[in-house]
Write an enzyme that holds these catalytic residues in place. Structure first.
Site, mmCIF file in Angstrom:
data_model
loop_
_atom_site.group_PDB
_atom_site.id
_atom_site.type_symbol
_atom_site.label_atom_id
_atom_site.label_comp_id
_atom_site.label_asym_id
_atom_site.label_seq_id
_atom_site.Cartn_x
_atom_site.Cartn_y
_atom_site.Cartn_z
ATOM 1 N N GLY A 1 25.092 -6.067 10.180
ATOM 2 C CA GLY A 1 25.986 -6.805 11.058
ATOM 3 C C GLY A 1 25.827 -6.413 12.510
ATOM 4 C CB CYS A 2 25.466 -3.138 14.183
ATOM 5 S SG CYS A 2 27.121 -2.449 14.003
ATOM 6 C CB ILE A 3 20.776 -6.088 13.402
ATOM 7 C CG1 ILE A 3 20.310 -4.734 12.893
ATOM 8 C CG2 ILE A 3 19.562 -6.865 13.961
ATOM 9 C CD1 ILE A 3 19.363 -4.820 11.703
ATOM 10 C CG PHE B 1 23.503 -4.206 19.533
ATOM 11 C CD1 PHE B 1 23.937 -3.786 20.782
ATOM 12 C CD2 PHE B 1 23.895 -3.487 18.420
ATOM 13 C CE1 PHE B 1 24.748 -2.661 20.914
ATOM 14 C CE2 PHE B 1 24.699 -2.367 18.547
ATOM 15 C CZ PHE B 1 25.130 -1.943 19.798
#
Length: 419
Positions: free
Chosen positions: A382-384, A387
């Site tokens: 999810g963080c990919i 960003f």
């Protein structure tokens, strides 16, 4: 209405995801490369209790919702989809199809979720004891687990990739070296690294710059691992890592302070005091390098109490915009000398961590359990997306403490290039 069709409406048909459910129903395009499987009524109960992101996360972490396909691809397709409200007639049809039992079933969250009541018993947000528990929840999972995910550097912060083909280890070395050069470290200087993790920055500064470095962390497992690594590297005369709150550091007169990935844990109300504390630790002419995740603007909420990240990954974490952080630094006396956004680098860093977790999946599950492994897979994928889509950013800000005459001691141009 079939259960799979209900989930398709919740997620959105435009996501091109197939669905199948325990009641035998199917929905979505044939031959889709992604398929969400609703395995039990508990998945429905989780979504009824917490519609949207948190309910879906609970169902996935607990194993009552499964994915056949790539997790990053799923989240990338769903990144701008919010939970769709069903019409009244659709809700009536859903209840008739499901029966009321799954909707009224009260099931506890998975054990990986940090209970808000447990945190509340430890004081107000960012009280010392509560901060210690929040850090313990995330960082004291297992050093072996982190070794598999992070690789040999044991660096759990955004790397800096000199080229698109650089390895993770090369990029983490480049990150530590970039911080060292921005701080203009030289032999004999004293460095304080707050929120030091497994000691990567203090060891880099000692080994490559001859700096006497002190690192502090609230994670006992991190501190123990770092002290062993320092001894194995023969650097114990130059650096140490202590298990302690940064607010309890008594020493002053440091030439430089590095804060790499700590500001996110401080809390907006405490940021001015945080920068004031670090300012007081520096000698005149000393530099602070603050490296942290930020919001892209000042319009977003800094704290999402009911979000997956807050409940499962970083309890009490808060993100501010870089402009707001710079203003706090300036108002406390720092002169800002450099700033850069490294958000694309963090997306690449996370990809490497996801690949490492995939490569060590069986060992990771054996070490920490399927639920915790799924938390990490979901959080990092999810963080990919976050960003890449500019939902979050990563900024480095360099400030200097001027002397009494207003001099910075900074040369007209950096003595060493900053990439």
């Amino acid at each position: 209405m079939a259960l799979a069709s209900i989930f398709e409406k919740i997620v959105g048909s435009e996501a091109k995801i197939a669905f199948r459910a325990y009641d035998g129903s199917k929905a979505g395009p044939d031959g889709a490369d992604l398929c969400l499987e609703v395995k039990s009524p508990i998945a429905v109960a989780y979504l009824a209790q917490a519609p949207g992101e948190l309910g879906l996360a609970r169902a996935y972490v607990s194993g009552h919702l499964d994915l056949h396909g790539d997790l990053y691809t799923l989240l990338d397709r769903m990144w701008n989809i919010t939970t769709n409200d069903l019409t009244t007639s659709e809700k009536i049809a859903a209840v008739r199809s499901l029966g009321v039992k799954p909707l009224l079933m009260r099931v506890p969250p998975p054990p990986q979720e940090m209970r808000q009541s447990a945190l509340a018993r430890l004081g107000s947000r960012h009280a010392k004891q509560r901060d210690a528990e929040a850090i313990h929840h995330h960082y004291d999972v297992s050093n072996r687990f982190y070794e598999w995910v992070l690789g040999p550097s044991m660096a759990y912060t955004c790397a800096v990739f000199p080229t698109d083909s650089s390895t993770l280890e090369e990029a983490q070395y480049a990150k530590f070296d970039l911080v060292a050069r921005k701080l203009d470290l030289k032999p004999g200087m004293r460095l304080l690294d707050v929120g030091c993790g497994w000691g990567g920055m203090v060891m880099h500064a000692a080994k490559h710059y001859g700096v006497k470095a002190l690192g502090v962390t609230l994670s006992k497992q991190q501190a123990e691992w770092a002290q062993r690594a320092i001894a194995e590297a023969g650097l114990q005369d130059l650096c140490e890592v202590r298990h302690m709150d940064y607010r309890d550091v008594a020493e002053t007169g440091f030439d430089a302070v590095s804060s790499i990935g700590l500001t996110e844990h401080i809390g907006k109300a405490n940021v001015p005091g945080y920068f004031e504390f670090l300012y007081g630790k520096l000698k005149p002419g000393g530099r602070l390098l603050n490296h942290c995740i930020t919001r892209p603007t000042g319009a977003e909420k800094t704290f999402n109490k009911g979000g997956f990240i807050n409940r499962y990954v970083f309890p009490d974490g808060e993100l501010e915009s870089v402009g707001w952080l710079i203003r706090q630094m300036e108002d406390l006396g720092f002169e800002i000398r450099h700033e850069e956004n490294l958000r694309e680098h963090y997306a690449k860093t996370l990809r490497h961590w996801c690949d490492n977790l995939d490569a060590n999946w069986a060992d990771a599950v054996e070490e920490v359990g399927m639920g915790t492994a799924r938390v990490w897979a979901l959080y990092m994928a999810g963080c990919i997306v976050g960003f890449e889509r500019n939902k979050v950013q990563l900024h480095q800000v360099l400030g200097v403490k001027l002397d009494k005459d207003g001099r910075s001691g900074v040369p007209l141009r950096p003595s060493r290039d900053w990439p």
